[in-house]
Design an enzyme around this catalytic site. Structure first.
Site, short mmCIF file in Angstrom:
data_model
loop_
_atom_site.label_atom_id
_atom_site.label_comp_id
_atom_site.label_asym_id
_atom_site.label_seq_id
_atom_site.Cartn_x
_atom_site.Cartn_y
_atom_site.Cartn_z
N LYS A 152 0.30 -1.23 -0.36
CA LYS A 152 -0.11 0.09 0.17
C LYS A 152 0.72 0.99 0.02
CE LYS A 152 -0.57 -0.47 5.54
NZ LYS A 152 -1.37 -0.85 6.39
N ARG B 135 -11.58 -0.41 13.91
CA ARG B 135 -10.51 0.61 12.95
C ARG B 135 -11.24 0.03 11.73
NH1 ARG B 135 -4.87 0.88 11.36
NH2 ARG B 135 -5.28 -0.92 10.13
N TYR C 35 16.24 29.99 9.31
CA TYR C 35 14.92 30.72 10.15
C TYR C 35 14.46 30.72 11.80
CZ TYR C 35 12.65 30.35 4.98
OH TYR C 35 12.44 30.57 3.77
N MET D 243 12.37 24.45 3.67
CA MET D 243 11.57 23.53 2.58
C MET D 243 12.54 22.33 1.81
SD MET D 243 8.76 24.55 -0.69
CE MET D 243 8.05 25.92 1.09
C1 LIG Z 1 -0.36 -2.13 6.60
C2 LIG Z 1 -1.60 -2.72 7.38
C3 LIG Z 1 -0.50 -4.42 7.49
C4 LIG Z 1 1.15 -4.56 6.84
O1 LIG Z 1 1.40 -3.73 8.31
P1 LIG Z 1 3.40 -3.52 8.62
O2 LIG Z 1 2.84 -3.26 10.12
O3 LIG Z 1 3.69 -2.73 7.81
O4 LIG Z 1 3.16 -4.44 8.50
C5 LIG Z 1 -1.22 -5.48 7.34
N1 LIG Z 1 -2.16 -5.46 7.16
C6 LIG Z 1 -2.87 -4.50 8.10
C7 LIG Z 1 -4.89 -4.67 7.97
C8 LIG Z 1 -2.62 -3.40 7.24
O5 LIG Z 1 -3.37 -2.56 7.09
#
Ligand SMILES: *Cc1c(COP(=O)(O)O)cnc(C)c1O
Length: 374
Positions: free
Chosen positions: A42, A141, A263, A311
């Site tokens: 992802k 979640r 800055y 930046m």
């Molecule tokens: C992001 C995610 C993972 C991977 O998690 P890591 O901690 O990066 O290994 C696995 N399962 C779900 C549902 C996630 O949201």
């Protein structure tokens, strides 16, 4: 300015070691001791470039891939072998069913509405459609909350026409092995999966894999560990470093005691100071919370960050370096084998995940190991 061996149009260079990512996949495979290992790609493979990273993971043996969004999955599907399975963690909305089917993607069904939606689409097409079902076992979640999970267990016909390939849940505290919620979620997941005899199950992401075999079920689901972040924060990192972020010094100047840097005049020199300016800033994802914290490496030695991160630029204290090392064109390392992403993130007051995924598209990118892509 001295001449440099390479002149690049971008400020800094981010090198991603695809061989190390493959090596990390194999470390996780060994830890899973026979249980298959997926790859979570992802957020463009945590910012490292899914187009390069996902095929490297397929070459290392991964056959299950996870993204957060449908558009990420469509992009990943296009660079993977046909037998790879690509699942979308954030689920499905009405109107997206045809796109899932057209691109051969699996939705993670996260509530009874999504179950009904996918079942209706399977009915319409007159064939079973593959999907995953996620349960919320304590994170509040994503996934079916307990009441909806009970309905699904009591009324299995709600999944008639759905080819349920995996049931899954996600741990909230896997990076803290002693946290009692791990055991609670494990027990809840055991109870829930009884309603799905013969369906493979998955609970562990990167850190969960290191909680032991009880947590492995039928598929590991790591993301961040593949990319070199430590999945066991209380112990030494079992993963190989993947990243190198390197830039060249643009300018070096000498300032007197009492003069300030950057800055807000946030750093005021207390001694004659030599300041090197490098072309990395918060627009490159190098968090502004790194201001006056942490260091880069110059010739293998620490050059502390001086004053505010701006930046496009960071200023380093190179007072203790000879001119032979601290000069325009000299290479400095912001992230590398001797300066792990976890330490850079900690100095910025955050975790490796956030620093990694924030690095952004602005760097010149070099992929090592890409020659074996064919
Ligand atoms: C992001 C995610 C993972 C991977 O998690 P890591 O901690 O990066 O290994 C696995 N399962 C779900 C549902 C996630 O949201």
């Amino acid at each position: 300015m001295r001449t440099t061996d390479t002149v690049r149009p971008a400020g800094a260079t981010l090198t991603v070691d695809l061989d190390a990512i493959g090596g990390n996949y194999r470390i996780l495979v060994r830890e899973l001791a026979g249980v298959p290992c997926a790859a979570v790609v992802k957020a463009d493979a945590y910012g490292l470039g899914a187009a390069q990273v996902a095929p490297a993971l397929a070459r290392a043996g991964a056959r299950w891939f996870f993204t957060a969004h449908l558009d990420e999955a469509i992009a990943v599907r296009a660079v993977l072998p046909g037998d790879a399975r690509v699942a979308v963690l954030n689920g499905i909305w009405p109107g997206l069913e045809a796109a899932f089917v057209a691109h051969d993607l699996l939705p993670v069904l996260n509530d009874l509405g999504q179950v009904a939606l996918w079942q209706a689409h399977a009915r319409q097409l007159g064939r079973p459609l593959p999907a995953l079902v996620q349960f919320d076992t304590g994170m509040a979640r994503l996934g079916l909350p307990p009441a909806e999970a009970a309905v699904l267990a009591a009324e299995p016909d709600r999944l008639a026409g759905v080819d349920t390939q995996l049931v899954m849940s996600h741990l909230a505290c896997a990076d803290e092995p002693g946290h009692p919620l791990n055991r609670t979620q494990l027990d809840r997941f055991w109870a829930l999966r009884q309603a799905f005899p013969g369906v493979p199950a998955s609970l562990a992401a990167s850190s969960g894999i290191f909680l032991g075999a009880d947590y492995h079920f039928d598929l590991g689901r790591p993301g961040v560990a593949l990319y070199g972040v430590n999945p066991t924060p209380e112990r030494p990192n079992p993963m190989r470093p993947v990243l190198r972020l390197e830039a060249r010094i643009l300018q070096v100047r000498h300032i007197d005691p009492g003069e300030s840097v950057g800055y807000g005049a946030a750093h005021r020199a207390s001694r004659p100071t030599k300041v090197a300016t490098v072309p990395i800033g918060y627009a490159d994802g190098f968090l502004r919370s790194s201001s006056s914290r942490g260091h880069f490496l110059l010739n293998g030695e620490r050059a502390p960050i001086l004053g505010r991160v701006s930046m496009d630029l960071i200023t380093l204290d190179v007072t203790d370096f000879p001119e032979a090392h601290a000069h325009p064109g000299a290479a400095v390392v912001a992230i590398g084998d001797a300066r792990p992403i976890d330490a850079v993130a900690a100095d910025a007051g955050t975790i490796g995940y956030e620093f990694l995924t924030g690095l952004g598209p602005r760097y010149a990118r070099v992929y090592r190991g890409l020659d074996r892509a064919a």
